[in-house]
Design a protein around this motif. Structure first.
Motif, PDB file in Angstrom:
ATOM      1  N   PHE A  48       2.646   7.755  -1.447  1.00  0.00           N
ATOM      2  CA  PHE A  48       4.027   7.884  -1.910  1.00  0.00           C
ATOM      3  C   PHE A  48       5.012   7.108  -1.034  1.00  0.00           C
ATOM      4  CE2 PHE A  48       2.011  12.028  -3.140  1.00  0.00           C
ATOM      5  CZ  PHE A  48       1.926  11.741  -4.495  1.00  0.00           C
ATOM      6  N   CYS A  49       4.525   6.459   0.014  1.00  0.00           N
ATOM      7  CA  CYS A  49       5.392   5.705   0.934  1.00  0.00           C
ATOM      8  C   CYS A  49       5.661   4.319   0.357  1.00  0.00           C
ATOM      9  CB  CYS A  49       4.746   5.623   2.316  1.00  0.00           C
ATOM     10  SG  CYS A  49       4.504   7.220   3.123  1.00  0.00           S
ATOM     11  N   ILE A  50       6.474   4.277  -0.690  1.00  0.00           N
ATOM     12  CA  ILE A  50       6.590   3.073  -1.512  1.00  0.00           C
ATOM     13  C   ILE A  50       7.600   2.049  -0.998  1.00  0.00           C
ATOM     14  CG2 ILE A  50       5.810   4.223  -3.593  1.00  0.00           C
ATOM     15  CD1 ILE A  50       8.763   4.557  -4.400  1.00  0.00           C
ATOM     16  N   HIS A  51       8.373   2.399   0.004  1.00  0.00           N
ATOM     17  CA  HIS A  51       9.365   1.459   0.552  1.00  0.00           C
ATOM     18  C   HIS A  51       9.043   1.136   2.006  1.00  0.00           C
ATOM     19  CE1 HIS A  51      11.854   1.923  -2.990  1.00  0.00           C
ATOM     20  NE2 HIS A  51      11.987   3.221  -2.785  1.00  0.00           N
ATOM     21  N   PRO A  52       9.180  -0.111   2.408  1.00  0.00           N
ATOM     22  CA  PRO A  52       9.373  -1.331   1.614  1.00  0.00           C
ATOM     23  C   PRO A  52       8.078  -1.690   0.879  1.00  0.00           C
ATOM     24  CG  PRO A  52       9.996  -1.649   3.929  1.00  0.00           C
ATOM     25  CD  PRO A  52       9.200  -0.391   3.857  1.00  0.00           C
ATOM     26  N   ILE A  53       8.208  -2.320  -0.274  1.00  0.00           N
ATOM     27  CA  ILE A  53       7.055  -2.539  -1.137  1.00  0.00           C
ATOM     28  C   ILE A  53       6.013  -3.453  -0.498  1.00  0.00           C
ATOM     29  CG2 ILE A  53       8.140  -4.459  -2.361  1.00  0.00           C
ATOM     30  CD1 ILE A  53       5.723  -1.749  -3.774  1.00  0.00           C
ATOM     31  N   ALA A  54       6.443  -4.440   0.281  1.00  0.00           N
ATOM     32  CA  ALA A  54       5.467  -5.353   0.906  1.00  0.00           C
ATOM     33  C   ALA A  54       4.572  -4.596   1.887  1.00  0.00           C
ATOM     34  CB  ALA A  54       6.195  -6.491   1.617  1.00  0.00           C
ATOM     35  N   GLN A  55       5.162  -3.731   2.678  1.00  0.00           N
ATOM     36  CA  GLN A  55       4.373  -2.951   3.627  1.00  0.00           C
ATOM     37  C   GLN A  55       3.518  -1.909   2.899  1.00  0.00           C
ATOM     38  OE1 GLN A  55       7.358  -4.026   4.088  1.00  0.00           O
ATOM     39  NE2 GLN A  55       7.751  -4.547   6.224  1.00  0.00           N
ATOM     40  N   PHE A  56       4.043  -1.346   1.823  1.00  0.00           N
ATOM     41  CA  PHE A  56       3.259  -0.395   1.040  1.00  0.00           C
ATOM     42  C   PHE A  56       1.972  -1.051   0.538  1.00  0.00           C
ATOM     43  CE2 PHE A  56       2.155   1.172  -3.236  1.00  0.00           C
ATOM     44  CZ  PHE A  56       1.816   2.472  -2.921  1.00  0.00           C
ATOM     45  N   ALA A  57       2.099  -2.271   0.070  1.00  0.00           N
ATOM     46  CA  ALA A  57       0.937  -2.956  -0.491  1.00  0.00           C
ATOM     47  C   ALA A  57      -0.105  -3.295   0.562  1.00  0.00           C
ATOM     48  CB  ALA A  57       1.395  -4.231  -1.209  1.00  0.00           C
ATOM     49  N   SER A  58       0.338  -3.507   1.796  1.00  0.00           N
ATOM     50  CA  SER A  58      -0.582  -4.023   2.810  1.00  0.00           C
ATOM     51  C   SER A  58      -1.188  -2.948   3.714  1.00  0.00           C
ATOM     52  CB  SER A  58       0.150  -5.051   3.685  1.00  0.00           C
ATOM     53  OG  SER A  58       1.196  -4.432   4.425  1.00  0.00           O
ATOM     54  N   LYS A  59      -0.680  -1.715   3.667  1.00  0.00           N
ATOM     55  CA  LYS A  59      -1.134  -0.682   4.600  1.00  0.00           C
ATOM     56  C   LYS A  59      -2.183   0.243   3.977  1.00  0.00           C
ATOM     57  CE  LYS A  59       1.500  -1.988   7.990  1.00  0.00           C
ATOM     58  NZ  LYS A  59       0.940  -2.504   9.250  1.00  0.00           N
ATOM     59  N   ILE A  60      -3.021   0.823   4.803  1.00  0.00           N
ATOM     60  CA  ILE A  60      -4.038   1.767   4.354  1.00  0.00           C
ATOM     61  C   ILE A  60      -3.376   3.066   3.928  1.00  0.00           C
ATOM     62  CG2 ILE A  60      -6.006   3.167   5.116  1.00  0.00           C
ATOM     63  CD1 ILE A  60      -6.772   0.826   6.949  1.00  0.00           C
ATOM     64  N   LYS A  61      -3.757   3.571   2.742  1.00  0.00           N
ATOM     65  CA  LYS A  61      -3.204   4.831   2.233  1.00  0.00           C
ATOM     66  C   LYS A  61      -4.136   5.970   2.634  1.00  0.00           C
ATOM     67  CE  LYS A  61      -0.571   1.909   0.006  1.00  0.00           C
ATOM     68  NZ  LYS A  61      -1.367   0.669   0.190  1.00  0.00           N
ATOM     69  N   VAL A  62      -3.583   6.998   3.251  1.00  0.00           N
ATOM     70  CA  VAL A  62      -4.385   8.113   3.765  1.00  0.00           C
ATOM     71  C   VAL A  62      -4.277   9.347   2.863  1.00  0.00           C
ATOM     72  CG1 VAL A  62      -4.224   7.282   6.133  1.00  0.00           C
ATOM     73  CG2 VAL A  62      -2.512   8.910   5.286  1.00  0.00           C
ATOM     74  N   GLY A  63      -3.967   9.133   1.582  1.00  0.00           N
ATOM     75  CA  GLY A  63      -3.844  10.230   0.634  1.00  0.00           C
ATOM     76  C   GLY A  63      -2.404  10.504   0.277  1.00  0.00           C
ATOM     77  N   GLY A  64      -2.158  11.702  -0.295  1.00  0.00           N
ATOM     78  CA  GLY A  64      -0.803  12.111  -0.624  1.00  0.00           C
ATOM     79  C   GLY A  64      -0.224  12.974   0.476  1.00  0.00           C
ATOM     80  N   THR A  65       1.051  13.255   0.400  1.00  0.00           N
ATOM     81  CA  THR A  65       1.699  14.024   1.469  1.00  0.00           C
ATOM     82  C   THR A  65       1.085  15.415   1.625  1.00  0.00           C
ATOM     83  OG1 THR A  65       3.384  14.675  -0.146  1.00  0.00           O
ATOM     84  CG2 THR A  65       3.911  12.820   1.319  1.00  0.00           C
ATOM     85  N   LYS A  66       0.609  16.003   0.521  1.00  0.00           N
ATOM     86  CA  LYS A  66       0.034  17.350   0.581  1.00  0.00           C
ATOM     87  C   LYS A  66      -1.477  17.354   0.371  1.00  0.00           C
ATOM     88  CE  LYS A  66       4.261  19.734  -0.815  1.00  0.00           C
ATOM     89  NZ  LYS A  66       4.558  20.216   0.538  1.00  0.00           N
TER      90      LYS A  66
END
Length: 276
Positions: A48-66
């Motif tokens: 859900f960490c969608i801002h800034p979009i460039a960093q959102f696209a390039s970073k590893i997603k560790v799931g949702g906030t909950k």
């Protein structure tokens, strides 16, 4: 070098300073970290960490906030995790606290938000940058409060955050505090996020009904539905990020709220909500 920091839950943590591998578990705080210039240091974010979009696209997603992926977080070997009491799930956070330094925010007011920004700035070796953001936010919201008085804004409002069932932001929330700073009185008296239905909400006779863009994505079709149930109220779509994100987005929220004040003191436009 290790340094001690106290989070907004009153917990003291030891951090390898400055931290080089940071995981952020809250969208508004993730945006803050990037705005503080920590592009390299932030190694993990939520989906859900969608801002800034460039960093959102390039970073590893560790799931949702909950619903965090704890194994993936462990694989990233963070030297600092930043979360929030309300937005993250307690048992998962407590599990992470057993293994990593976890700094938690706990935010109900604008002062809490500014303190969190300053604390995070110190935590990540960006104190001057954080202090400048706090200055901009303080000045902007001081002006907003002055303008609300000058405009004579004194309207009652219901702020809807969810549908089926309808849920609202009540007292003891950050959203409620921002409404108050803009001269608006919450018709909801139950703390936090109570449920209701349109019949009972109509009995409270709000002057304004705000339909937030998040967490439920209210649209124009919902606006028309609620207008039929409460024809005397002015129903408006509002940007939920501007009312609930308590990091650097508050700088942008100032301009948004200036425009919102102007709109709610101006004539209603039939069939339309806020286009801010």
């Amino acid at each position: 070098m290790q340094r001690s920091f106290t989070d907004q839950l009153g917990r003291t943590i030891q951090v390898d300073y400055p931290p080089k591998r940071i995981i952020s578990l809250v969208p508004s705080q993730t945006e803050l970290l990037f705005d503080l210039g920590l592009d390299t240091e932030v190694v993990g974010i939520t989906k859900f960490c969608i801002h800034p979009i460039a960093q959102f696209a390039s970073k590893i997603k560790v799931g949702g906030t909950k619903k965090l992926n704890l194994d993936l977080i462990r694989d990233l070997k963070p030297d600092l995790i930043i979360g929030n009491k309300e937005e993250n799930e307690q048992l998962q956070i407590e599990a992470l606290m057993e293994e990593f330094p976890v700094w938690m925010s706990d935010i109900y007011t604008l002062e809490d938000a500014k303190a969190a920004i300053a604390h995070i700035g110190a935590l990540v070796n960006r104190e001057p940058e954080a202090a400048y953001l706090v200055h901009l936010i303080s000045a902007g919201f001081n002006d907003l409060q002055t303008l609300a008085l000058q405009h004579g804004i004194d309207k009652s409002v219901a702020y809807l955050i969810w549908r089926e069932p309808y849920m609202l932001a009540g007292p003891d929330t950050f959203i409620d505090h921002l409404l108050t700073l803009n001269g608006l009185r919450n018709v909801i008296k139950q703390n936090r996020y109570p449920e209701t239905d349109l019949e009972n909400l109509g009995l409270l006779k709000p002057d304004l009904v705000f339909l937030s863009s998040e967490p439920y994505p209210f649209k124009e079709t919902h606006l028309e539905e609620i207008k039929k149930a409460m024809p005397a109220a002015r129903v408006m779509l509002v940007d939920g990020e501007m009312f609930s994100w308590y990091g650097s987005r508050l700088v942008k929220a100032v301009q948004y709220l200036f425009q919102l004040q102007a709109e709610i003191t101006g004539p209603a436009r039939p069939g339309r909500g806020s286009e801010l």
